[in-house]
Design an enzyme around this catalytic site. Structure first.
Site, PDB file in Angstrom:
ATOM      1  N   ASP A  12       0.822  -1.084   0.068  1.00  0.00           N
ATOM      2  CA  ASP A  12       0.118  -0.033  -0.073  1.00  0.00           C
ATOM      3  C   ASP A  12       1.097   1.272  -0.193  1.00  0.00           C
ATOM      4  O   ASP A  12       1.972   1.315   0.594  1.00  0.00           O
ATOM      5  CB  ASP A  12      -0.851   0.035   0.963  1.00  0.00           C
ATOM      6  CG  ASP A  12      -2.188   0.987   1.267  1.00  0.00           C
ATOM      7  OD1 ASP A  12      -2.281   1.531   0.002  1.00  0.00           O
ATOM      8  OD2 ASP A  12      -2.800   1.048   2.200  1.00  0.00           O
ATOM      9  N   GLY A  13       0.362   2.355  -0.612  1.00  0.00           N
ATOM     10  CA  GLY A  13       1.086   3.592  -0.486  1.00  0.00           C
ATOM     11  C   GLY A  13       1.868   4.153  -1.955  1.00  0.00           C
ATOM     12  O   GLY A  13       2.465   4.888  -1.828  1.00  0.00           O
ATOM     13  N   GLY A  15       0.551   5.145  -4.605  1.00  0.00           N
ATOM     14  CA  GLY A  15       0.132   6.508  -5.122  1.00  0.00           C
ATOM     15  C   GLY A  15       0.487   7.759  -4.138  1.00  0.00           C
ATOM     16  O   GLY A  15       0.780   8.695  -4.791  1.00  0.00           O
ATOM     17  N   ARG A  16       0.549   7.384  -2.817  1.00  0.00           N
ATOM     18  CA  ARG A  16       0.718   8.500  -2.104  1.00  0.00           C
ATOM     19  C   ARG A  16       2.399   8.895  -2.060  1.00  0.00           C
ATOM     20  O   ARG A  16       2.737  10.111  -1.926  1.00  0.00           O
ATOM     21  CB  ARG A  16       0.602   8.397  -0.494  1.00  0.00           C
ATOM     22  CG  ARG A  16      -0.854   8.682  -0.338  1.00  0.00           C
ATOM     23  CD  ARG A  16      -1.510   8.038   1.021  1.00  0.00           C
ATOM     24  NE  ARG A  16      -1.541   6.786   0.937  1.00  0.00           N
ATOM     25  CZ  ARG A  16      -2.016   5.737   1.668  1.00  0.00           C
ATOM     26  NH1 ARG A  16      -1.845   6.204   2.916  1.00  0.00           N
ATOM     27  NH2 ARG A  16      -2.024   4.223   1.561  1.00  0.00           N
ATOM     28  N   HIS A  29       3.330   2.956  -9.007  1.00  0.00           N
ATOM     29  CA  HIS A  29       3.268   1.475  -9.290  1.00  0.00           C
ATOM     30  C   HIS A  29       4.586   1.097  -9.491  1.00  0.00           C
ATOM     31  O   HIS A  29       5.059   0.064  -9.465  1.00  0.00           O
ATOM     32  CB  HIS A  29       2.080   1.385 -10.163  1.00  0.00           C
ATOM     33  CG  HIS A  29       0.850   1.716  -9.341  1.00  0.00           C
ATOM     34  ND1 HIS A  29       0.277   1.318  -8.187  1.00  0.00           N
ATOM     35  CD2 HIS A  29      -0.464   2.190  -9.847  1.00  0.00           C
ATOM     36  CE1 HIS A  29      -0.738   1.952  -7.802  1.00  0.00           C
ATOM     37  NE2 HIS A  29      -1.151   2.357  -8.876  1.00  0.00           N
ATOM     38  N   LEU A 124      11.283 -20.343  -2.011  1.00  0.00           N
ATOM     39  CA  LEU A 124      10.366 -19.629  -1.481  1.00  0.00           C
ATOM     40  C   LEU A 124       9.212 -19.689  -2.298  1.00  0.00           C
ATOM     41  O   LEU A 124       9.228 -19.709  -3.587  1.00  0.00           O
ATOM     42  CB  LEU A 124      10.725 -18.142  -1.399  1.00  0.00           C
ATOM     43  CG  LEU A 124       9.608 -17.036  -0.991  1.00  0.00           C
ATOM     44  CD1 LEU A 124       9.509 -17.223   0.647  1.00  0.00           C
ATOM     45  CD2 LEU A 124      10.081 -15.547  -1.280  1.00  0.00           C
ATOM     46  N   ARG A 186      -5.996  -1.256   8.475  1.00  0.00           N
ATOM     47  CA  ARG A 186      -6.981  -2.361   8.089  1.00  0.00           C
ATOM     48  C   ARG A 186      -6.751  -3.159   7.354  1.00  0.00           C
ATOM     49  O   ARG A 186      -5.622  -3.481   6.935  1.00  0.00           O
ATOM     50  CB  ARG A 186      -8.143  -1.216   7.473  1.00  0.00           C
ATOM     51  CG  ARG A 186      -7.725  -0.378   6.274  1.00  0.00           C
ATOM     52  CD  ARG A 186      -8.934   0.214   5.620  1.00  0.00           C
ATOM     53  NE  ARG A 186      -8.192   0.927   4.549  1.00  0.00           N
ATOM     54  CZ  ARG A 186      -7.970   2.078   4.636  1.00  0.00           C
ATOM     55  NH1 ARG A 186      -8.230   2.905   5.914  1.00  0.00           N
ATOM     56  NH2 ARG A 186      -7.425   2.847   3.566  1.00  0.00           N
ATOM     57  N   GLU A 199      -0.110 -12.229  13.512  1.00  0.00           N
ATOM     58  CA  GLU A 199       0.346 -11.380  14.232  1.00  0.00           C
ATOM     59  C   GLU A 199       0.192 -10.089  13.224  1.00  0.00           C
ATOM     60  O   GLU A 199       0.517 -10.161  11.851  1.00  0.00           O
ATOM     61  CB  GLU A 199       1.858 -11.249  14.686  1.00  0.00           C
ATOM     62  CG  GLU A 199       2.074 -12.115  15.819  1.00  0.00           C
ATOM     63  CD  GLU A 199       1.311 -11.614  17.256  1.00  0.00           C
ATOM     64  OE1 GLU A 199       1.603 -10.467  17.474  1.00  0.00           O
ATOM     65  OE2 GLU A 199       0.799 -12.600  17.965  1.00  0.00           O
TER      66      GLU A 199
HETATM   67  C1  FPP Z   1      -1.428  -0.007  -3.345  1.00  0.00           C
HETATM   68  O1  FPP Z   1      -1.126   1.346  -3.474  1.00  0.00           O
HETATM   69  C2  FPP Z   1      -1.022  -0.623  -4.390  1.00  0.00           C
HETATM   70  C3  FPP Z   1      -1.713  -1.324  -5.458  1.00  0.00           C
HETATM   71  C4  FPP Z   1      -2.994  -1.402  -5.532  1.00  0.00           C
HETATM   72  C5  FPP Z   1      -0.887  -2.041  -6.576  1.00  0.00           C
HETATM   73  C6  FPP Z   1       0.216  -2.847  -6.333  1.00  0.00           C
HETATM   74  C7  FPP Z   1       0.987  -3.016  -7.271  1.00  0.00           C
HETATM   75  C8  FPP Z   1       2.633  -3.236  -7.285  1.00  0.00           C
HETATM   76  C9  FPP Z   1       3.390  -3.245  -6.143  1.00  0.00           C
HETATM   77  C10 FPP Z   1       3.311  -2.735  -8.389  1.00  0.00           C
HETATM   78  C11 FPP Z   1       3.123  -3.973  -9.445  1.00  0.00           C
HETATM   79  C12 FPP Z   1       3.203  -5.220  -8.846  1.00  0.00           C
HETATM   80  C13 FPP Z   1       3.954  -6.296  -9.747  1.00  0.00           C
HETATM   81  C14 FPP Z   1       3.776  -7.790  -9.256  1.00  0.00           C
HETATM   82  C15 FPP Z   1       4.457  -5.871 -11.163  1.00  0.00           C
HETATM   83  P1  FPP Z   1      -2.018   2.451  -3.673  1.00  0.00           P
HETATM   84  O2  FPP Z   1      -1.976   2.550  -5.098  1.00  0.00           O
HETATM   85  O3  FPP Z   1      -3.312   1.969  -2.919  1.00  0.00           O
HETATM   86  O4  FPP Z   1      -1.415   3.668  -3.056  1.00  0.00           O
HETATM   87  P2  FPP Z   1      -2.261   4.794  -2.478  1.00  0.00           P
HETATM   88  O5  FPP Z   1      -3.237   4.103  -1.232  1.00  0.00           O
HETATM   89  O6  FPP Z   1      -1.267   5.717  -1.628  1.00  0.00           O
HETATM   90  O7  FPP Z   1      -3.408   5.560  -3.297  1.00  0.00           O
END
Ligand code: FPP
Length: 234
Positions: A12-13, A15-16, A29, A124, A186, A199
């Site tokens: 997560d994060g 975007g931010r 991303h 893994l 969450r 945990e």
């Molecule tokens: C959450 O950040 C991230 C996602 C919904 C996408 C996860 C994708 C990647 C880590 C990159 C691609 C992965 C692979 C396997 C190539 P968010 O967009 O929800 O961030 P925010 O909450 O700050 O907006």
């Protein structure tokens, strides 16, 4: 010392992270995907960890703009197509958890190919939760069991927690440790059945900043926890 067989990360994060740097979300991303690669390799060198589950796309993420969803799907495909070579050396096995619909055939086939190419690897296990929802997984398992009952293959008394677990998307050990980056606290419909005794760590770094040091710190924190599974300390 507590066992740590299965680590699950809510990525997560991104975007931010991008916003903070005046960049567009897709750059977040991309940065996230680079860090993900580092974390996978790093985790694969930790002998105690058998499974690393990564929540990279929830069923709810389809509600995002078409541009963002398209960008992510293309990034997944590109990444999966080059991954099998990379993971051969480190013996990493890739599996997926989630529903097929509404993923495109193109994306789905890139996932199946990667699973096929890494299926004999013994290191893994990386479990990508993609188009994944925890409630959907429980519903899908329930449907399999309902069918078996209808077909007379099992009886009601056969439906135990252990039996139910075998009908989930993959047969994996329960999750020991859930890490969520970006400070949100969450669970967002992640591995609801599998986290019963896990945990949790909610850590402030945005995922593209969650590097090997952060990972190691998180693991150290886990080993200091006192897990009792409902029992009392002896
Ligand atoms: C959450 O950040 C991230 C996602 C919904 C996408 C996860 C994708 C990647 C880590 C990159 C691609 C992965 C692979 C396997 C190539 P968010 O967009 O929800 O961030 P925010 O909450 O700050 O907006």
């Amino acid at each position: 010392m507590e066992k740590l067989r299965h680590v699950a990360i809510i990525v997560d994060g991104n975007g931010r992270w991008a916003k903070k740097r005046g960049k567009i979300r897709s750059e977040g991303h991309l940065a996230g995907s680079k860090m993900l690669e580092r974390i996978i390799l790093h985790a694969s060198r930790k002998t105690d960890i058998e499974v690393l589950s990564l929540y990279v796309f929830s069923t709810e993420n389809f509600k995002r703009s078409k541009d963002e969803v398209d960008y992510l799907m293309n990034l997944f495909m590109k990444w999966f197509s080059v991954s099998s070579k990379k993971y051969k050396k480190d013996d990493i096995k890739i599996i997926f958890s989630g529903r097929k619909e509404p993923l495109s055939d193109e994306v789905y086939s890139s996932m199946k190919k990667l699973e096929e190419r890494t299926k004999d690897h013994k290191g893994l296990i990386v479990n990508f939760c993609l188009n994944y929802g925890g409630r959907a997984e429980i519903v899908d398992a329930s449907k399999k069991i309902a069918n078996e009952l209808k077909e007379g293959l099992i009886e009601e008394k056969d439906i135990t927690e252990e039996y139910f677990s075998t009908k989930l998307y993959n047969k994996l050990p329960d999750v020991d440790y859930v890490i969520r980056t970006s400070g949100e606290q969450r669970i967002s419909n992640f591995l609801l059945w599998e986290i019963s005794y896990a945990e949790f760590l909610f850590t402030p770094e945005y995922f593209p900043d969650f590097d090997e040091k952060c990972f190691d710190r998180a693991i150290e924190e886990y080993y200091n926890r006192d897990r009792r599974f409902g029992n009392v300390k002896k």
